[in-house]
Design a protein around this motif. Sequence first.
Motif, PDB file in Angstrom:
ATOM      1  N   TYR A 142       0.868  -1.180   0.000  1.00 33.56           N
ATOM      2  CA  TYR A 142       0.000   0.000   0.000  1.00 33.56           C
ATOM      3  C   TYR A 142       0.904   1.229   0.000  1.00 33.56           C
ATOM      4  CZ  TYR A 142      -4.098   2.766   1.453  1.00 33.56           C
ATOM      5  OH  TYR A 142      -5.133   3.652   1.536  1.00 33.56           O
ATOM      6  N   ALA A 143       0.558   2.232  -0.799  1.00 37.68           N
ATOM      7  CA  ALA A 143       1.456   3.365  -1.040  1.00 37.68           C
ATOM      8  C   ALA A 143       1.510   4.353   0.118  1.00 37.68           C
ATOM      9  CB  ALA A 143       1.048   4.081  -2.319  1.00 37.68           C
ATOM     10  N   CYS A 144       1.929   3.893   1.281  1.00 40.02           N
ATOM     11  CA  CYS A 144       2.082   4.776   2.425  1.00 40.02           C
ATOM     12  C   CYS A 144       3.383   4.435   3.134  1.00 40.02           C
ATOM     13  CB  CYS A 144       0.955   4.600   3.433  1.00 40.02           C
ATOM     14  SG  CYS A 144      -0.693   4.870   2.779  1.00 40.02           S
ATOM     15  N   ALA A 145       3.993   5.450   3.731  1.00 40.18           N
ATOM     16  CA  ALA A 145       5.247   5.228   4.444  1.00 40.18           C
ATOM     17  C   ALA A 145       5.141   5.789   5.861  1.00 40.18           C
ATOM     18  CB  ALA A 145       6.396   5.897   3.703  1.00 40.18           C
ATOM     19  N   TYR A 146       5.804   5.128   6.797  1.00 38.95           N
ATOM     20  CA  TYR A 146       5.760   5.480   8.209  1.00 38.95           C
ATOM     21  C   TYR A 146       7.163   5.838   8.641  1.00 38.95           C
ATOM     22  CZ  TYR A 146       4.422   4.575  13.170  1.00 38.95           C
ATOM     23  OH  TYR A 146       4.121   4.659  14.508  1.00 38.95           O
ATOM     24  N   ASP A 147       7.318   6.993   9.253  1.00 37.10           N
ATOM     25  CA  ASP A 147       8.679   7.371   9.637  1.00 37.10           C
ATOM     26  C   ASP A 147       8.681   8.251  10.890  1.00 37.10           C
ATOM     27  OD1 ASP A 147       7.577   9.635   8.463  1.00 37.10           O
ATOM     28  OD2 ASP A 147       9.463  10.308   7.592  1.00 37.10           O
ATOM     29  N   TYR A 148       9.887   8.463  11.416  1.00 32.67           N
ATOM     30  CA  TYR A 148      10.070   9.440  12.475  1.00 32.67           C
ATOM     31  C   TYR A 148      10.775  10.628  11.844  1.00 32.67           C
ATOM     32  CZ  TYR A 148       8.743   6.181  16.199  1.00 32.67           C
ATOM     33  OH  TYR A 148       8.049   5.324  17.014  1.00 32.67           O
ATOM     34  N   ILE A 149      10.101  11.755  11.909  1.00 31.10           N
ATOM     35  CA  ILE A 149      10.629  12.950  11.279  1.00 31.10           C
ATOM     36  C   ILE A 149      11.482  13.677  12.332  1.00 31.10           C
ATOM     37  CG2 ILE A 149       8.543  14.233  11.820  1.00 31.10           C
ATOM     38  CD1 ILE A 149       8.722  15.557   9.214  1.00 31.10           C
ATOM     39  N   ILE A 150      12.611  14.216  11.889  1.00 31.77           N
ATOM     40  CA  ILE A 150      13.528  14.869  12.825  1.00 31.77           C
ATOM     41  C   ILE A 150      13.461  16.377  12.617  1.00 31.77           C
ATOM     42  CG2 ILE A 150      15.955  15.129  13.484  1.00 31.77           C
ATOM     43  CD1 ILE A 150      16.295  12.174  12.568  1.00 31.77           C
ATOM     44  N   ASN A 151      13.369  17.111  13.700  1.00 32.46           N
ATOM     45  CA  ASN A 151      13.257  18.566  13.606  1.00 32.46           C
ATOM     46  C   ASN A 151      14.627  19.196  13.368  1.00 32.46           C
ATOM     47  OD1 ASN A 151      12.460  21.183  13.715  1.00 32.46           O
ATOM     48  ND2 ASN A 151      11.318  20.991  15.635  1.00 32.46           N
ATOM     49  N   ASP A 188       8.771  14.925  -3.036  1.00 27.46           N
ATOM     50  CA  ASP A 188       8.531  16.370  -2.993  1.00 27.46           C
ATOM     51  C   ASP A 188       8.328  16.881  -1.565  1.00 27.46           C
ATOM     52  OD1 ASP A 188       8.777  16.751  -5.656  1.00 27.46           O
ATOM     53  OD2 ASP A 188       6.629  16.919  -6.098  1.00 27.46           O
ATOM     54  N   LEU A 189       7.894  15.983  -0.711  1.00 29.54           N
ATOM     55  CA  LEU A 189       7.588  16.359   0.665  1.00 29.54           C
ATOM     56  C   LEU A 189       8.788  16.975   1.385  1.00 29.54           C
ATOM     57  CD1 LEU A 189       4.949  15.502   2.267  1.00 29.54           C
ATOM     58  CD2 LEU A 189       6.491  14.010   3.490  1.00 29.54           C
ATOM     59  N   TYR A 190       9.995  16.505   1.071  1.00 36.08           N
ATOM     60  CA  TYR A 190      11.171  16.983   1.803  1.00 36.08           C
ATOM     61  C   TYR A 190      11.961  18.030   1.029  1.00 36.08           C
ATOM     62  CZ  TYR A 190       9.851  13.541   5.134  1.00 36.08           C
ATOM     63  OH  TYR A 190       9.128  12.847   6.054  1.00 36.08           O
ATOM     64  N   ALA A 191      11.357  18.564  -0.021  1.00 35.13           N
ATOM     65  CA  ALA A 191      11.971  19.715  -0.684  1.00 35.13           C
ATOM     66  C   ALA A 191      11.860  20.894   0.282  1.00 35.13           C
ATOM     67  CB  ALA A 191      11.239  20.021  -1.984  1.00 35.13           C
ATOM     68  N   LYS A 208      11.779  20.775   8.353  1.00 35.90           N
ATOM     69  CA  LYS A 208      12.543  21.854   7.715  1.00 35.90           C
ATOM     70  C   LYS A 208      13.905  21.400   7.214  1.00 35.90           C
ATOM     71  CE  LYS A 208       9.158  24.567   8.663  1.00 35.90           C
ATOM     72  NZ  LYS A 208       8.130  24.478   7.654  1.00 35.90           N
ATOM     73  N   PHE A 209      13.941  20.207   6.657  1.00 37.28           N
ATOM     74  CA  PHE A 209      15.141  19.724   6.000  1.00 37.28           C
ATOM     75  C   PHE A 209      15.370  20.591   4.760  1.00 37.28           C
ATOM     76  CE2 PHE A 209      16.590  16.750   2.525  1.00 37.28           C
ATOM     77  CZ  PHE A 209      17.909  16.658   2.934  1.00 37.28           C
ATOM     78  N   ALA A 210      16.603  21.030   4.552  1.00 36.74           N
ATOM     79  CA  ALA A 210      16.881  21.848   3.379  1.00 36.74           C
ATOM     80  C   ALA A 210      18.199  21.408   2.760  1.00 36.74           C
ATOM     81  CB  ALA A 210      16.945  23.324   3.764  1.00 36.74           C
ATOM     82  N   ASN A 211      18.140  20.996   1.508  1.00 37.62           N
ATOM     83  CA  ASN A 211      19.341  20.563   0.809  1.00 37.62           C
ATOM     84  C   ASN A 211      19.195  21.011  -0.642  1.00 37.62           C
ATOM     85  OD1 ASN A 211      20.955  18.826  -0.956  1.00 37.62           O
ATOM     86  ND2 ASN A 211      21.454  17.665   0.898  1.00 37.62           N
TER      87      ASN A 211
END
Lengths: 538, 307
Positions: free
Chosen positions: A289-298, A452-455, A464-467
Amino acid sequence: MKKHLLLSTLLVAVALPVWADTNPRTGEELADNQAYTYRMLDSVKSLDPQLISSVEDSDVARGLFEGLFNEDGDGNLVPAGAVSFTVSDDKLTYTFKLRPESKWSDGTPVTAADYVYGWQRLVDPALASEYAYYLELAQVKNAAAITAGTTPASELGVKAVDDLTLEVTLDNPIPYFTKMLTNTSTFPAPKAAIEKFGADWTKPENIVTNGAYLLKDFVDGEKYVEEKNPAYWDAANVIMSPVTALVINDEDAALTRYQAGELDRTEVPAGQYPRLKEEFPAEAHSTPYACAYDYIINLADGKGNEALKDVRVRMALSYAVDRDVIVNNILQGGQTPAYSWTPPAINGYVMPDIDYSHWTQAERNDKAKALLAEAGFGPDHPLQLTLNYNTSDAHKKIAVAIQQMWKQTLGVELTPNNYEWKVHTDKLIAGDFDMARYAWCADYNEASTFLDLYASYSTNNDGKFANADYDKLLKDAKTMADPSANYTAAEQILAADMPVIPIYHYAKVDMVKPDLKGLPQHDVMQFWYAKDLYRVKQ
Amino acid sequence: MLVFILKRLAVAVPTLLALIVISFLMMHAAPGGPFTQEKQLQAAVLANLNAKYGLDQPIWVQMARYVWGIVAHFDFGPSFVYKDRTVNEIIAQGFPVTLSYGAIAFVLAVGVGLVLGVFAAVFQNSWLDHLAVGVSIGAQVLPNFVMAPILVLIFTLWLGWLPGGGWEGGDWKHQVMPVIAMATAYMASIARIVRSSMLEVLTLNHIRTARAKGLPTHKVILRHALKPALIPVLSYLGPTFVSMITGSVVIDMFFSTAGIGKFFVDAALNRDYALMMGVTLLVGVLTIVFNLLVDVLYAWIDPKIRL
């Protein structure tokens, strides 16, 4: 008496729908019963294609309405409202030829103007659809400006050349534009009915639809019954009818009703899959199923935990998560361990070769210990972190397991904080967290819906990941004929920078009656179309 | 009496206003809003939504509009989550459901609770008393979220007698389990209140006198003991009736009865402001009405109570 019996038998025979004994497409022998009843988690929130924002409302709406394309069981596009399309050389203009025999339930033909009207109202500030951003995502000309209220809706890049020709103009030539057109928000809208009834047009007595099914019975909060639409252009191939969605909030109650024979399909409650698979091997199914589970880091400046701004710390934490334990011992429903953000089953996505996915857990742990020590944390200076998650049994179990893994391997002292859903989301948006549980499901079957989510410019980039390299890869991908190399490179950046800790990719875990066929097996979007379903003779 | 009723109704208006103001403020003070979601809305989209639902106005304007909508048009506003429905429609569809199974459950709970309580008191310390007390304690400690799956297991899966859920316009087969699950705990409470108040009444002088006159036990109980013993029960019945006819989140969720019970929790969790206010006001109004009714009944049962 005999006469009566004969007569009534005849009457019954006439009254019964006459099925060809075999499925015209597959040749399989069909069962006499072609009714389908499934569980719905909650009442319909809206049946207005442009207002729909939930997966379950879409499921109902895909029976009642039809857009330019459908998806087959493997996630490939199938022409529906459109019969063909052409693309200009600069890839900015799409011209769709519409199906001439397609009709609304009030008898009027579906025309290009109905699509224009539907798309315009989707972005119109007056409708205030939560999916208004979708056409901007699809790069349709002027979509963003219209939603922002600076340009009138009539300026949208969509035009009815004639009744059966729809022309769409894009700002950027995105390669996956047509793939986005299976979403209900891009369906046509019946202008006459909407203008006549306003917000009440979706009421069962007013609704006008163009799909394979008609809305037959509508008891809000309880059930929605659809019946085959004899005027549908492909009615000859529609077998299943009636199709009933029963609203059952509690998944255990739904499972009981499935076992009592009241339902043909229901979700498997967390942790019950192994037992059910053993007991009912032909009925318990797990599909990607097209979903992903993660821990996002601030990573935002001045927010979150400073230690997490060190990439070595983030990598150590990610490496020390034993994902196999989480999928095999906690979730137990065929979910897969995630070492990348995008689920591997996404259509056309080439899975990158992520280094730590090949390592054994012992190797990962060793590497993690070394990295954390290098970053200056150890037994006498333990790393202290918090993790936010929203109320749910499964989230809690995963958080506790990871807390243990980090404690044992790295000596990290993690404090899991449980919040009610809206509070959790509010903190996420405000950037008030060290690490937070996060999940994302695809809007369309293409990797950019995840990446696109982490752009740095993404609204949903809560950490607020920026690369700059990452942003460039994704921006370039929008205009490439085959962007898969960029997606792979972008995933490599995520693995190297680790702004999120991917944990697992979802599976749709269902109980399905063994005679029911036609549900998607390989479509990660899990789009199913009632018109493709049928029951075989057992 | 009429003056009393009018006075009480006059007090009800400021009470309801206070209920609106406090609920409104508490609701808006909770973090997050109806459109706060993991998949965040873009600023322009969120602004359009806030404008559409009036959330871009200062809170006192929102509150004034809300109250005016009710007073002028009896309009409780749109649901923020169930976008095809208004709060009026949701309540109009869901309240008859909970009213139906709730009222039946109420009659059942009061009927059985009364009989159990009276018998337990009259035959105090006999096997009947122990049985009645045992049954009521059992029913009270068995919460409906345990009761509901047990009922379904027995009547749907094992015996196959009853459907596992749904409402089907209130067909009796669909009401049996919700009614039982709803009634048991209340029945137990009623039985215990009746028992203890009956025991107290049975020691009073007028009962002794009645017995001394040689009246048979059933007459003593029915004519002289029951009415005074009912007074403590009555104060319990007003709010109980209201909470039963407005349903229960467990029953609506578990039996899929499509009642309004589930919205008491759902609306709050979804921050569906208008729906939350709607169900809160419904319970508020019903509570005021039934408390008033109980007070009137008091005067009828016991003329010593002057209104």
